[in-house]
Design a protein around this motif. Structure first.
Motif, mmCIF file in Angstrom:
data_model
loop_
_atom_site.group_PDB
_atom_site.id
_atom_site.type_symbol
_atom_site.label_atom_id
_atom_site.label_comp_id
_atom_site.label_asym_id
_atom_site.label_seq_id
_atom_site.Cartn_x
_atom_site.Cartn_y
_atom_site.Cartn_z
ATOM 1 N N CYS A 110 2.645 -23.459 31.873
ATOM 2 C CA CYS A 110 4.090 -23.732 31.969
ATOM 3 C C CYS A 110 4.857 -23.007 30.871
ATOM 4 C CB CYS A 110 4.345 -25.235 31.887
ATOM 5 S SG CYS A 110 3.832 -26.162 33.347
ATOM 6 N N SER B 8 9.330 -31.745 28.457
ATOM 7 C CA SER B 8 10.137 -32.459 29.462
ATOM 8 C C SER B 8 11.561 -32.702 28.962
ATOM 9 C CB SER B 8 9.467 -33.784 29.828
ATOM 10 O OG SER B 8 9.321 -34.614 28.697
ATOM 11 N N TRP C 120 3.799 -32.767 22.603
ATOM 12 C CA TRP C 120 3.771 -31.512 23.360
ATOM 13 C C TRP C 120 4.504 -31.646 24.698
ATOM 14 C CZ3 TRP C 120 2.200 -27.039 21.220
ATOM 15 C CH2 TRP C 120 1.329 -27.088 20.124
ATOM 16 N N TRP C 121 4.025 -32.557 25.543
ATOM 17 C CA TRP C 121 4.643 -32.720 26.859
ATOM 18 C C TRP C 121 6.019 -33.361 26.763
ATOM 19 C CZ3 TRP C 121 3.719 -30.140 30.974
ATOM 20 C CH2 TRP C 121 2.433 -29.681 31.267
ATOM 21 N N ARG C 122 6.215 -34.234 25.764
ATOM 22 C CA ARG C 122 7.526 -34.865 25.626
ATOM 23 C C ARG C 122 8.592 -33.826 25.269
ATOM 24 N NH1 ARG C 122 9.275 -40.061 24.736
ATOM 25 N NH2 ARG C 122 7.447 -40.585 26.002
ATOM 26 N N PRO D 203 -2.632 -31.307 23.554
ATOM 27 C CA PRO D 203 -2.051 -32.291 24.483
ATOM 28 C C PRO D 203 -3.120 -33.146 25.132
ATOM 29 C CG PRO D 203 -1.109 -30.112 24.857
ATOM 30 C CD PRO D 203 -2.225 -29.927 23.890
ATOM 31 N N MET E 15 -0.125 -27.072 30.292
ATOM 32 C CA MET E 15 0.889 -26.862 29.267
ATOM 33 C C MET E 15 1.000 -25.382 28.912
ATOM 34 S SD MET E 15 3.092 -27.474 26.897
ATOM 35 C CE MET E 15 3.257 -29.239 27.020
#
Length: 351
Positions: free
Chosen positions: A57, A283, A278-280, A47, A54
């Motif tokens: 979380c 979320s 990754w973050w998309r 990421p 990441m």
């Protein structure tokens, strides 16, 4: 089923196009490839924003997911009686504490895959991050409840027991799981990552973060909001909730729907040559928690709010529950997208 059918149909078409041998005319014309195959050298890049966060979380989400599944499963099997709410809450706490090893293992395994070096910091963050936020807010809301003379206020001895469960059992289990996670090999990917990142073209408006958050959470929330109403009535209106077997089915539908919609948006994102998934994916999967928090404002109209303490307690606990759901479904989104990406990129021929 409809989402899965659309995805499978598109993937079959892509596999046929990428794996077939090019004809002489296509070689002469030097036809340019397009689609998700173009990002094969960047798709498994760590990421761009905080790989440590990441990993933390995802580890916390895995811990909450295991706790939720086991609690609902034991309740559906009759081991936990809904009439004894104290036993239900104590079971949740003990399962969360015991699942600390899962959080440490998932965090360390992901962080090692991201080639992170601050493993002590990552392990400490997952051991003290979400529990610290939860305990701090719980302490504030308990002080508010004591100031109002509420019978629901937690006595000091119980707070000491909670601290013992956190520091005496959960934290050692997190470090225990992290130890085994760092001993494992990093997650292997089917393609190599290039040293120079590929430039990402301009993305259409419907692949922006606001749209994916709005659409990614509406379907999973729609699958569970009826049961959510009865659960909130059980928590805030002193009613009893008995149908845990049906809740187990609804929870499974919630997880499957969140996974499918996240994979679908992940596929569209890769087709647009955007490899920052990754973050998309986290979320998009976690956006169900945002809808639950927004729904809490609608449900609040049914309660008799006559003081500031009511607002603080209600929105404080609903905010914590929504944050937990965000982390849990976010972990589901990342995990399914990781498996999906490994599968599709391992199924094509890379020149």
């Amino acid at each position: 089923a409809m989402i899965a059918a659309i995805l499978v149909r598109n993937l079959r078409r892509d596999f046929n196009r990428y794996n077939r041998l090019a004809t002489d005319e296509e070689k002469a014309e030097d036809m340019e490839e397009f689609g998700w195959k173009l990002v094969h050298a960047d798709v498994f890049r760590p990421p761009s924003f905080s790989p440590l966060l990441m990993s933390v979380c995802c580890g916390t989400g895995a811990q909450l997911l295991c706790m939720a599944v086991l609690t609902i499963l034991f309740s559906a099997m009759g081991f936990l009686s809904p009439s004894n709410r104290g036993a239900l809450i104590m079971a949740q706490l003990l399962l969360y504490v015991l699942m600390g090893s899962v959080a440490g293992y998932v965090t360390s395994r992901l962080y090692k895959t991201f080639k992170g070096k601050s493993w002590q910091k990552a392990t400490a963050c997952v051991a003290f991050g979400f529990p610290g936020i939860t305990f701090a807010l719980f302490l504030i809301m308990n002080i508010v409840a004591l100031s109002q003379g509420s019978s629901d206020a937690v006595p000091p001895l119980t707070m000491v027991i909670l601290l013992f469960l956190w520091f005496g059992i959960s934290t050692p289990l997190v470090f225990f799981g992290a130890y085994f996670g760092y001993k494992q090999e990093a997650i292997e990917f089917p393609v190599n990552t290039s040293s120079i990142p590929r430039q990402i073209p301009d993305q259409p408006w419907f692949m922006g973060l606001p749209f994916t958050l709005a659409v990614g959470g509406i379907l999973p929330f729609g699958a569970c909001f009826v049961e959510l109403y009865f659960i909130l009535a059980s928590v805030w209106m002193d009613q009893y909730y008995y149908v845990f077997a049906f809740l187990l089915l609804v929870f499974a539908i919630l997880v499957i729907t969140a996974a499918e919609i996240t994979v679908l948006f992940n596929y569209f994102q890769l087709c647009g040559e955007n490899y920052h998934w990754w973050w998309r994916s986290f979320s998009t999967g976690g956006s169900t928690g945002l809808y639950v928090f927004l729904y809490s404002f609608v449900y609040f109209k049914q309660l008799e709010a006559n003081s500031l303490a009511t607002y603080v307690l209600y929105f404080g606990y609903m905010g914590l529950a929504s944050l937990g759901l965000f982390l849990m479904t976010g972990f589901v989104g990342v995990t399914t997208c990781l498996i999906f990406n490994k599968t599709i990129f391992g199924s094509i021929k890379i020149d």
